[in-house]
Scaffold this motif. Structure first.
Motif, mmCIF file in Angstrom:
data_model
loop_
_atom_site.group_PDB
_atom_site.id
_atom_site.type_symbol
_atom_site.label_atom_id
_atom_site.label_comp_id
_atom_site.label_asym_id
_atom_site.label_seq_id
_atom_site.Cartn_x
_atom_site.Cartn_y
_atom_site.Cartn_z
ATOM 1 N N GLU A 4 -23.683 40.755 46.713
ATOM 2 C CA GLU A 4 -22.282 40.586 46.320
ATOM 3 C C GLU A 4 -21.697 39.343 47.012
ATOM 4 O OE1 GLU A 4 -20.457 41.418 43.977
ATOM 5 O OE2 GLU A 4 -18.414 41.218 44.697
ATOM 6 N N TRP A 5 -22.349 38.192 46.800
ATOM 7 C CA TRP A 5 -21.850 36.886 47.267
ATOM 8 C C TRP A 5 -21.458 36.935 48.742
ATOM 9 C CZ3 TRP A 5 -23.808 34.010 43.681
ATOM 10 C CH2 TRP A 5 -23.832 34.455 42.360
ATOM 11 N N GLN B 129 -27.880 37.066 42.166
ATOM 12 C CA GLN B 129 -27.545 38.348 42.771
ATOM 13 C C GLN B 129 -28.669 39.370 42.697
ATOM 14 O OE1 GLN B 129 -23.515 38.383 40.556
ATOM 15 N NE2 GLN B 129 -23.061 39.450 42.447
ATOM 16 N N GLU C 201 -17.786 41.917 31.934
ATOM 17 C CA GLU C 201 -17.893 42.598 33.228
ATOM 18 C C GLU C 201 -16.703 43.518 33.406
ATOM 19 O OE1 GLU C 201 -18.282 40.201 36.804
ATOM 20 O OE2 GLU C 201 -19.754 38.919 35.837
ATOM 21 N N ASN D 91 -19.721 31.508 33.686
ATOM 22 C CA ASN D 91 -19.100 32.724 34.191
ATOM 23 C C ASN D 91 -17.967 32.369 35.138
ATOM 24 O OD1 ASN D 91 -19.100 35.729 34.813
ATOM 25 N ND2 ASN D 91 -19.311 34.854 36.870
ATOM 26 N N HIS E 218 -24.000 31.050 36.217
ATOM 27 C CA HIS E 218 -23.290 32.049 37.023
ATOM 28 C C HIS E 218 -23.292 31.559 38.479
ATOM 29 C CE1 HIS E 218 -21.917 36.453 36.879
ATOM 30 N NE2 HIS E 218 -21.705 36.078 38.120
HETATM 31 C C1 PNW Z 1 -17.256 38.751 39.573
HETATM 32 N N1 PNW Z 1 -11.794 38.200 43.016
HETATM 33 O O1 PNW Z 1 -16.732 38.053 40.642
HETATM 34 C C2 PNW Z 1 -18.604 38.085 39.332
HETATM 35 O O2 PNW Z 1 -18.775 37.560 38.051
HETATM 36 C C3 PNW Z 1 -19.764 38.900 39.768
HETATM 37 O O3 PNW Z 1 -20.857 38.049 40.029
HETATM 38 C C4 PNW Z 1 -19.376 39.723 40.972
HETATM 39 O O4 PNW Z 1 -20.456 40.362 41.579
HETATM 40 C C5 PNW Z 1 -18.352 40.730 40.484
HETATM 41 O O5 PNW Z 1 -17.240 40.089 39.877
HETATM 42 C C6 PNW Z 1 -17.837 41.664 41.563
HETATM 43 O O6 PNW Z 1 -17.187 40.946 42.566
HETATM 44 C C7 PNW Z 1 -15.494 38.174 41.174
HETATM 45 O O7 PNW Z 1 -11.712 37.892 44.239
HETATM 46 C C8 PNW Z 1 -15.381 37.859 42.523
HETATM 47 O O8 PNW Z 1 -10.757 38.499 42.371
HETATM 48 C C9 PNW Z 1 -14.155 37.862 43.127
HETATM 49 C C10 PNW Z 1 -13.034 38.169 42.383
HETATM 50 C C11 PNW Z 1 -13.141 38.494 41.042
HETATM 51 C C12 PNW Z 1 -14.366 38.481 40.442
#
Ligand code: PNW
Length: 500
Positions: A434-435, A17, A377, A165, A120
């Protein structure tokens, strides 16, 4: 003042990221490089090729952490930087190892405690192509063990290790919904491969075994001399019944957490999957061999908690579809009486509800017998933040309120409920990739200007963190004085004795 004097706070990030430099110094591709290259998978068509350019700006990022007063920093290692093809018989890339070693030295030099995440989500792409990556138990767990050992050996100064993670995200988003790499799903409009009813449960199982193997290696070969600790980071949302009068909704609230968190935490603390999952998934949920139980049970020195949001939960009737992963229930933002869980953000799944954080800390602590918890987090996006001019984006009052409320809810859980939280890492130090949302959704306490050479501008929320924690963390002297005082009951008895 309610947090202990040794409480660690800081910020978190992840390699893919923020690093960029995806083909620099011998790095091999990861499944996220491959996934981003498929049209339509990332909202803005972007990738981590540049990201925040952090691979080249480690000094700048550390200076920023120092400026903000952070005591710790959680980051992840890109596996394909240190073993470009990933496998236990593949060549090691010394330049990658040296990079992370130097980074840890520099953090320590700056007085910042490193927390390293080994995985991660950015699996070396070669392993996915070679044997199906996370789906292949024998190969994947052996390769992960080898990679973990290499990192423990290479970075002895790191004392806090996180194996995985959010395995939930790897399994469900990667192998059921297909919205994360490698994008497997039963939906043939989205992917030519995948079985949403089976693959996620296999992947989850394999991650648990890989975690157990890495922990065994750490405890047997490194912990005795290095003295560090190791655990896994799990994500999970808080739950409230849609109808507080309906026992089926109340039961569904627990089931929702079991399907998200206990899926991994029950095997780690108790040695088997939750009964609710076995009941619904039957033989699609793998079983643990005796040898696997021995690896996995008791494999957490601490519980890594990622937490963002809450939902109202409504139970469903009848048999759930085969690809259901929630536990035969609906997750909602409004309850039966029209109450809203919290305000909208830029992330469709995220609505702030700080009380939920305190509730979930309690739920976890009761179920797993008050383990040491690091919040690895916690944070929020802001609706429309990317549309704002820079000056306005820096005034992120919504995020300030989020951190204030969540950190206070956590402090209450520590002070009043006896929950054992020892550290907190805000997501994230920087706006970043953000993925599947690309760069549109920002989670940083620091604004990154992607149009101007990734220049960094701390937002209001970045500056708020130190005063926030200073107001809650006890001073060591005060804590020592308190500990030296006899407990009130004893003091009374002594007074009575003196009277007599
Ligand atoms: C986490 N959901 O991901 C990750 O660990 C991080 O890399 C990411 O950037 C961060 O939260 C913010 O999104 C998530 O859909 C992604 O519930 C999606 C979900 C939860 C956590």
């Amino acid at each position: 003042m309610s947090l202990p004097s040794d409480f660690l706070w800081g910020f978190a990030t992840a390699a893919y990221q923020i690093e960029g430099s995806t083909d620099v110094d011998g790095r091999g591709p990861s499944i996220w490089d491959t996934f981003c290259a498929i049209p339509g998978k990332i909202a803005d068509g972007s990738s981590g090729v540049v990201a925040c350019d952090s691979y080249k700006r480690t000094k700048e990022d550390i200076a920023l952490l120092k400026e903000l007063g952070a005591k710790c920093y959680r980051f992840s290692i890109s596996w394909s930087r240190v073993i470009p093809l990933g496998g236990r018989n593949d060549p090691i890339n010394q330049a990658g190892i040296d990079h992370y070693r130097q980074f840890v030295d520099d953090l320590l030099e700056a007085g910042i405690t490193p927390f390293i995440t080994l995985f991660h989500w950015d699996l070396p792409d070669a392993l996915d192509k070679r044997y199906g990556g996370l789906l292949n138990k024998e190969e994947f767990t052996a390769d992960f063990e080898n990679y973990a050992r290499l990192m423990f050996k290479s970075i002895p100064k790191c004392k806090h290790w996180i194996t995985f993670n959010e395995p939930w995200c790897s399994a469900i988003n990667g192998y059921n919904l297909g919205i994360f790499a490698p994008g497997h799903t039963s939906d043939r409009n989205k992917s030519p491969v995948g079985d949403s009813a089976r693959e996620p449960w296999i992947v989850g199982h394999n991650i648990l075994i890989a975690h157990g193997k890495a922990v065994k290696v750490y405890r047997e070969e490194f912990k005795p001399t290095q003295g560090g600790e190791i655990g896994i980071t799990l994500n999970g949302d808080a739950t409230y019944p849609w109808d507080p009068e309906d026992p089926a909704d109340i039961e569904a609230c627990d089931r929702k957490i079991e399907f998200a968190i206990s899926w991994f935490a029950d095997p780690i603390y108790f040695g088997d999957y939750p009964a609710s999952m076995r009941k619904q998934l039957g033989e699609r949920l793998p079983t643990f061999t005796e040898e696997e139980v021995a690896l996995v049970k008791g494999s957490n020195d601490f519980y890594g908690m990622n937490h963002y949001t809450a939902n109202y939960i409504k139970h469903r009737k009848g048999t759930p579809p085969e690809d259901d992963f929630l536990g035969n229930l609906e997750t909602l933002f409004y309850d039966k009486n029209g109450n809203c869980i919290g305000p909208e953000t830029q992330s469709f799944w995220l609505r702030p509800n700080a009380q939920g954080f305190r509730n979930l800390l309690n739920w976890l602590s009761k179920r797993y017998n008050y383990p040491k918890i690091y919040v690895t987090e916690n944070g929020t996006s802001l609706k429309g933040e990317s549309d704002l001019p820079l000056e306005q984006a820096l005034e992120d009052d919504f995020r300030c309120k989020y951190f204030h409320d969540y950190v206070h809810a956590m402090a209450k859980a520590v002070e009043e409920d006896g929950v054992n939280v020892k550290g907190y890492m805000a997501w994230s130090l920087l706006d970043n990739f953000e993925w599947a949302d690309g760069y549109v959704t920002r989670f940083g306490v620091t604004y990154v200007d992607y149009k101007d050479n990734c220049k960094r501008y701390p937002k209001k929320s970045a500056r708020q963190m130190k005063p926030l924690f200073d107001s809650l963390i006890k001073k060591a002297e005060v804590e020592a004085a308190e500990a030296a005082k006899p407990a009130p009951a004893v003091a009374e008895e002594q007074a009575e004795e003196a009277d007599a």
